[in-house]
Scaffold this active site. Structure first.
Site, PDB file in Angstrom:
ATOM      1  N   ASP A  44       0.916  -1.140   0.060  1.00 45.19           N
ATOM      2  CA  ASP A  44       0.201  -0.103   0.039  1.00 45.19           C
ATOM      3  C   ASP A  44       0.756   1.331   0.078  1.00 45.19           C
ATOM      4  O   ASP A  44       0.538   2.244  -0.927  1.00 45.19           O
ATOM      5  CB  ASP A  44      -0.950  -0.090   1.141  1.00 45.19           C
ATOM      6  CG  ASP A  44      -2.289  -0.850   1.066  1.00 45.19           C
ATOM      7  OD1 ASP A  44      -2.761  -0.824  -0.136  1.00 45.19           O
ATOM      8  OD2 ASP A  44      -2.717  -1.407   2.091  1.00 45.19           O
ATOM      9  N   GLU A  67      -5.635   7.209   0.292  1.00 43.65           N
ATOM     10  CA  GLU A  67      -5.976   6.596   1.226  1.00 43.65           C
ATOM     11  C   GLU A  67      -5.019   6.191   2.514  1.00 43.65           C
ATOM     12  O   GLU A  67      -5.459   6.234   3.911  1.00 43.65           O
ATOM     13  CB  GLU A  67      -6.359   4.911   0.939  1.00 43.65           C
ATOM     14  CG  GLU A  67      -7.085   4.303   1.979  1.00 43.65           C
ATOM     15  CD  GLU A  67      -7.482   2.932   1.498  1.00 43.65           C
ATOM     16  OE1 GLU A  67      -8.329   2.109   2.501  1.00 43.65           O
ATOM     17  OE2 GLU A  67      -7.132   2.227   0.646  1.00 43.65           O
ATOM     18  N   ASP A 120      -6.493   5.193  -4.534  1.00 42.46           N
ATOM     19  CA  ASP A 120      -6.365   3.819  -3.483  1.00 42.46           C
ATOM     20  C   ASP A 120      -5.199   2.867  -4.121  1.00 42.46           C
ATOM     21  O   ASP A 120      -5.223   2.452  -5.356  1.00 42.46           O
ATOM     22  CB  ASP A 120      -7.599   3.199  -3.775  1.00 42.46           C
ATOM     23  CG  ASP A 120      -7.724   2.149  -2.781  1.00 42.46           C
ATOM     24  OD1 ASP A 120      -6.706   1.801  -2.054  1.00 42.46           O
ATOM     25  OD2 ASP A 120      -8.948   1.697  -2.294  1.00 42.46           O
ATOM     26  N   ILE A 122      -3.953   0.276  -2.984  1.00 41.74           N
ATOM     27  CA  ILE A 122      -4.248  -1.093  -3.389  1.00 41.74           C
ATOM     28  C   ILE A 122      -5.693  -1.201  -2.811  1.00 41.74           C
ATOM     29  O   ILE A 122      -6.082  -1.063  -1.782  1.00 41.74           O
ATOM     30  CB  ILE A 122      -3.531  -2.130  -2.447  1.00 41.74           C
ATOM     31  CG1 ILE A 122      -2.187  -2.175  -3.179  1.00 41.74           C
ATOM     32  CG2 ILE A 122      -4.402  -3.345  -2.519  1.00 41.74           C
ATOM     33  CD1 ILE A 122      -1.185  -3.225  -2.165  1.00 41.74           C
ATOM     34  N   ASP A 123      -6.711  -1.428  -3.627  1.00 40.24           N
ATOM     35  CA  ASP A 123      -8.051  -1.507  -3.586  1.00 40.24           C
ATOM     36  C   ASP A 123      -8.239  -3.084  -3.762  1.00 40.24           C
ATOM     37  O   ASP A 123      -7.952  -3.876  -4.838  1.00 40.24           O
ATOM     38  CB  ASP A 123      -8.856  -0.924  -4.559  1.00 40.24           C
ATOM     39  CG  ASP A 123     -10.428  -1.341  -4.389  1.00 40.24           C
ATOM     40  OD1 ASP A 123     -10.770  -1.315  -3.235  1.00 40.24           O
ATOM     41  OD2 ASP A 123     -11.009  -1.242  -5.278  1.00 40.24           O
ATOM     42  N   THR A 125      -7.912  -5.637  -0.494  1.00 41.23           N
ATOM     43  CA  THR A 125      -6.632  -5.867   0.597  1.00 41.23           C
ATOM     44  C   THR A 125      -6.647  -7.566   0.339  1.00 41.23           C
ATOM     45  O   THR A 125      -5.699  -8.131   0.365  1.00 41.23           O
ATOM     46  CB  THR A 125      -6.881  -5.402   1.742  1.00 41.23           C
ATOM     47  OG1 THR A 125      -6.615  -3.873   1.844  1.00 41.23           O
ATOM     48  CG2 THR A 125      -5.853  -6.092   2.718  1.00 41.23           C
ATOM     49  N   ASP A 265     -12.745   4.443  -3.671  1.00 38.00           N
ATOM     50  CA  ASP A 265     -13.022   2.908  -4.085  1.00 38.00           C
ATOM     51  C   ASP A 265     -14.053   2.981  -5.335  1.00 38.00           C
ATOM     52  O   ASP A 265     -14.294   1.741  -5.757  1.00 38.00           O
ATOM     53  CB  ASP A 265     -13.972   2.321  -2.779  1.00 38.00           C
ATOM     54  CG  ASP A 265     -12.906   2.012  -1.544  1.00 38.00           C
ATOM     55  OD1 ASP A 265     -11.954   1.744  -1.933  1.00 38.00           O
ATOM     56  OD2 ASP A 265     -13.406   2.033  -0.506  1.00 38.00           O
TER      57      ASP A 265
END
Length: 324
Positions: A44, A67, A120, A122-123, A125, A265
């Site tokens: 991330d 984020e 984001d 890393i969308d 997880t 998101d």
């Protein structure tokens, strides 16, 4: 505003971030404990550092609403984590220092305004952890409207082509996808209702991310009889924009009735679908609000369709709500 330059820098930064994320994924144990988020944390933060650096150097006056931030990483007990992040970033940018990486991450502490990026890094997880789907999502919002959206989906395999796609959409200019490593741009187009084989429905893997029972009821009400395809992350938007599904629903979970969606998101995915000919709204048919705050406080749920069935889906949801 030079959208060609914006796209060029954004594409290159997501390609860098995807390389870092895939390197981290190689080192995730197959049976990782769910509470052990260290590989995710590293990916991330590393992804956000690379993208924020690239954007801020070229477009210093455009804030980035990301984020993540580096507050916890600056604490002494986080030394091992920031060192790991820096090592991964140095694989891409050999001259990077720990202080620079922390600064790049914190470029993502911008505020919502007239013109800003939302990111984001890393969308998805849990998809990332289990070697499944995740997305790197970046969108440019200008005067309340998403003008540019990019989705990096390194693990996504569509029915045609290779694994790993980068989706790019500019308002009024259409949506395209390209191999994430680089290559030819392919124009996106949502599925026609007559294409029965691809008239499918996608939803989140995690039951807590929606109301799966209601979502399946609504899908059936518009003629979708096959089982849902469950996919992590905004990769679902990429699937709809590619014409490989007609519907994506994310209706409020009974367990979390007051939950509100984060703008990062959905912003990038929404424009990718819209520019491919689809439609995106909340469960009441209202446009998603990406411009007021980091959360979509005035929206409930998300409805994504090929456009043709959108009104029918909204009506089905309202009918269900009135009868329940």
């Amino acid at each position: 505003m030079n959208y060609n330059l914006l796209k060029e820098i954004a594409i290159a930064s997501i390609q860098q971030a995807s390389k870092l994320c895939e390197e981290v994924r190689k080192n995730i144990p197959q049976a990782i404990e769910k509470e052990d988020k260290s590989p995710v944390t590293v990916a991330d933060f590393g992804s956000q550092a690379l993208i924020c650096k690239a954007l801020k150097e070229t477009f210093p006056n455009i804030p980035i609403v990301g984020e993540e931030d580096a507050t916890e990483l600056r604490k002494p007990e986080s030394g091992d984590t920031i060192n790991k992040i820096t090592d991964y970033v140095k694989n891409i940018i050999p001259s990077a220092t720990t202080d620079e990486v922390l600064q790049w991450i914190d470029y993502g502490n911008g505020k919502v305004g007239d013109c800003f990026w939302t990111l984001d890094p890393i969308d998805g997880t849990k998809g990332f952890l289990r070697q499944d789907q995740y997305a790197i999502a970046l969108a440019l919002i200008v005067e309340g409207e998403v003008k540019l959206g990019l989705l990096g989906c390194p693990a996504l395999k569509l029915s045609q082509g290779e694994t790993g796609w980068l989706f790019v959409a500019e308002r009024g200019k259409g949506a395209y996808r390209m191999p994430i490593a680089g290559g030819e741009m392919i124009k996106q187009k949502v599925v026609d209702k007559e294409d029965v084989s691809r008239f499918r429905f996608v939803e989140s893997v995690e039951a807590s991310h929606g109301n799966q029972s209601l979502q399946n009821t609504i899908a059936q009400s518009v003629g979708i009889t096959s089982e849902s395809v469950r996919v992590d992350s905004q990769a679902k938007y990429g699937i709809v924009s590619s014409g490989e599904a007609a519907l994506y629903l994310r209706l409020p979970s009974p367990k979390y009735p007051n939950y509100r969606e984060n703008i990062w998101d959905h912003a990038a995915g929404a424009i990718v679908v819209e520019e491919a000919g689809g439609k995106v709204s909340d469960m009441y048919g209202k446009p998603l609000d990406f411009a007021t705050a980091s959360k979509m406080n005035d929206n409930r749920g998300v409805v994504v369709t090929n456009g043709i069935i959108h009104d029918t889906v909204i009506n089905a949801i309202q009918s269900h709500n009135q009868n329940s």
